[in-house]
Write an enzyme that holds these catalytic residues in place. Structure first.
Site, short mmCIF file in Angstrom:
data_model
loop_
_atom_site.label_atom_id
_atom_site.label_comp_id
_atom_site.label_asym_id
_atom_site.label_seq_id
_atom_site.Cartn_x
_atom_site.Cartn_y
_atom_site.Cartn_z
CE LYS A 19 0.98 4.74 8.43
NZ LYS A 19 0.97 3.89 7.27
CG ASP B 55 5.65 3.79 0.91
OD1 ASP B 55 5.93 4.43 1.95
OD2 ASP B 55 4.49 3.67 0.48
CE1 TYR C 72 -3.72 2.47 0.67
CE2 TYR C 72 -2.52 3.14 2.64
CZ TYR C 72 -3.55 3.33 1.74
OH TYR C 72 -4.40 4.39 1.91
C1 LIG Z 1 0.32 4.46 5.91
C2 LIG Z 1 1.05 4.27 4.66
C3 LIG Z 1 0.89 5.13 3.56
C4 LIG Z 1 -0.14 6.22 3.53
O1 LIG Z 1 0.11 7.21 4.48
P1 LIG Z 1 -1.12 8.17 4.91
O2 LIG Z 1 -0.48 9.11 5.87
O3 LIG Z 1 -2.15 7.28 5.51
O4 LIG Z 1 -1.60 8.84 3.69
C5 LIG Z 1 1.71 4.95 2.46
N1 LIG Z 1 2.63 3.96 2.43
C6 LIG Z 1 2.80 3.10 3.45
C7 LIG Z 1 3.86 2.07 3.37
C8 LIG Z 1 2.01 3.22 4.59
O5 LIG Z 1 2.17 2.33 5.59
#
Ligand SMILES: *Cc1c(COP(=O)(O)O)cnc(C)c1O
Length: 419
Positions: free
Chosen positions: A258, A230, A135
């Site tokens: 995060k 990511d 994701y």
């Molecule tokens: C949480 C997450 C996102 C999205 O971040 P948001 O702040 O919810 O938009 C993208 N990539 C990874 C790997 C994530 O865990």
């Protein structure tokens, strides 16, 4: 929940919070402190969700609260550059040598969107290669075979995403380097970037197998594509310098979120100066944000990173994670329940599966009904575990050994009750 459902779709502002992945209704939370959440009825829960990752210090850590109080006497938003943003960028660059320059955003979604746009612009190519179950936020082009909320709700991609938008997105299986090599052999010259969660966290935790990330690095370089790590979930969580430090991989671009905001909305993407210099206004690639670099949010992030500026906190998180992994595995063995505990540092998922979980297909093959039953059992015993098989559980530095004892006892009991 009924009142919430009248004014918000599903009663929530992010789907996984609705508990549809496990059944039942979520507690509504009123306050939190350290590793604990308190709901509207006054029930206390040990928090293993930690806002889905950001709260690596637990709730309301003193250093962050003090910094925020101070900042509230100065400004809540400025609409011009501030020293705080420079300090945060410098703190990140000190930890991640591959991030010479960065651009702040307000979410991980925006970070991944920006990184993909920049990669396409810099290479003059359109194709993006992502992995099934990974994701990268909810941007259209990345909503093909995305895990997490989509996995939980079994939505294949999403209505409203035009086929043309995901036509430029190739999907491979996580940990399947051969599959990636085949895709590259066929269309490698058209691939702008490979984007990957270095430790998958949005299909539940799935660690990269030895050689997988290094192989992605080699293949990308060979075909002139960029490698985007990511690290929205793994950044500053699995090591001081993120997964890129832990696995010794140098990405072209890095996405952050995060932990970098310490519980307030911050994201970032960054990389080599020559690449990042192509972003507006230094270059032609557009990217912007009204609240990007917001002083309160950046203050929380800075205070959080400064608490994580040595190997010690990571050693503590590793120790706790190892104890949890061992305790859960042995509870499964004791009760004769097939269990696979996947863990990297302080990110952990338990799957009810005989087979190893190494990609999205094997994650989905686990016993989801048993997961739901154990989730319910944990909640009844005062533990808030992520309400989906496809989300990672997290530890914070606020968790104590006593908290872990209680958690493992609750896990054993919930497992016995569900078996
Ligand atoms: C949480 C997450 C996102 C999205 O971040 P948001 O702040 O919810 O938009 C993208 N990539 C990874 C790997 C994530 O865990």
């Amino acid at each position: 929940m009924e009142r919430a459902q009248r004014v918000m779709p599903g009663g929530v502002n992010s789907p996984v919070r609705s508990f549809r992945g496990v059944g039942g209704t979520p507690p509504f939370f009123a306050s939190a402190r350290g590793p604990y959440l308190v709901d509207l009825d006054g029930n206390r829960y040990l928090d293993m969700v930690l806002a889905y990752g950001p709260l690596i210090l637990g709730h309301l850590p003193e250093a962050v609260v003090a910094a925020l109080r101070g900042q509230l006497t100065r400004a809540e938003a400025l609409g011009g550059p501030s020293e705080l943003e420079v300090e945060l960028a410098e703190e990140v660059a000190r930890r991640m040598p591959a991030v010479e320059m960065l651009r702040l955003t307000s979410s991980g979604t925006e970070a991944a969107m920006g990184a993909v746009r920049l990669a396409r612009a810099a290479t003059g190519r359109d194709l993006i290669l992502k992995f099934d179950g990974c994701y990268h936020g909810h941007a259209d082009s990345l909503l093909a075979a995305a895990g997490s909320g989509l996995a939980t709700l079994a939505i294949p991609g999403s209505p409203g995403v035009p086929p043309g938008t995901v036509a430029d997105t190739l999907v491979a299986s996580f940990n399947d380097l051969e599959g990636v090599a085949e895709l590259f052999a066929r269309q490698g010259e058209r691939v702008a970037a490979v984007i990957v969660e270095p430790v998958a966290g949005n299909m539940g935790v799935v660690p990269p197998e030895p050689g997988f990330l290094a192989g992605l690095r080699t293949l990308s370089s060979e075909y002139g594509a960029l490698l985007i790590l990511d690290e929205v979930m793994t950044g500053f969580r699995v090591a001081r310098g993120g997964a890129q430090q832990r696995y010794g991989i140098t990405p072209d671009l890095t996405c952050l979120g995060k932990v970098i905001g310490g519980g307030l909305p911050v994201g970032a993407f960054g990389g080599r100066a020559a690449l990042m210099g192509q972003l507006a206004p230094a270059g032609p690639v557009y990217h912007a944000g009204t609240l990007s670099g917001n002083p309160l949010a950046v203050t929380a992030g800075l205070a959080t990173l400064r608490e994580l500026d040595s190997p010690l906190p990571y050693q503590r998180l590793e120790e706790m994670g190892a104890r949890l992994e061992e305790g859960m595995s042995s509870a499964g063995r004791r009760l004769g329940v097939p269990i696979r505990v996947n863990r990297v540092g302080s990110m952990l998922t338990f799957f009810f599966s005989e087979a190893a979980v190494r990609d999205y297909a094997s994650a989905r093959a686990g016993d989801l009904a048993r997961f739901s039953a154990v989730h319910r059992g944990l909640l009844e015993r005062g533990v808030f575990w992520p309400p989906s098989q496809f989300e990672a559980g997290f530890l914070s530095l606020a968790h104590t050994d006593l908290d872990l004892d209680r958690l493992l006892e609750a896990f054993s009991d919930a497992l016995a009750a569900a078996a």
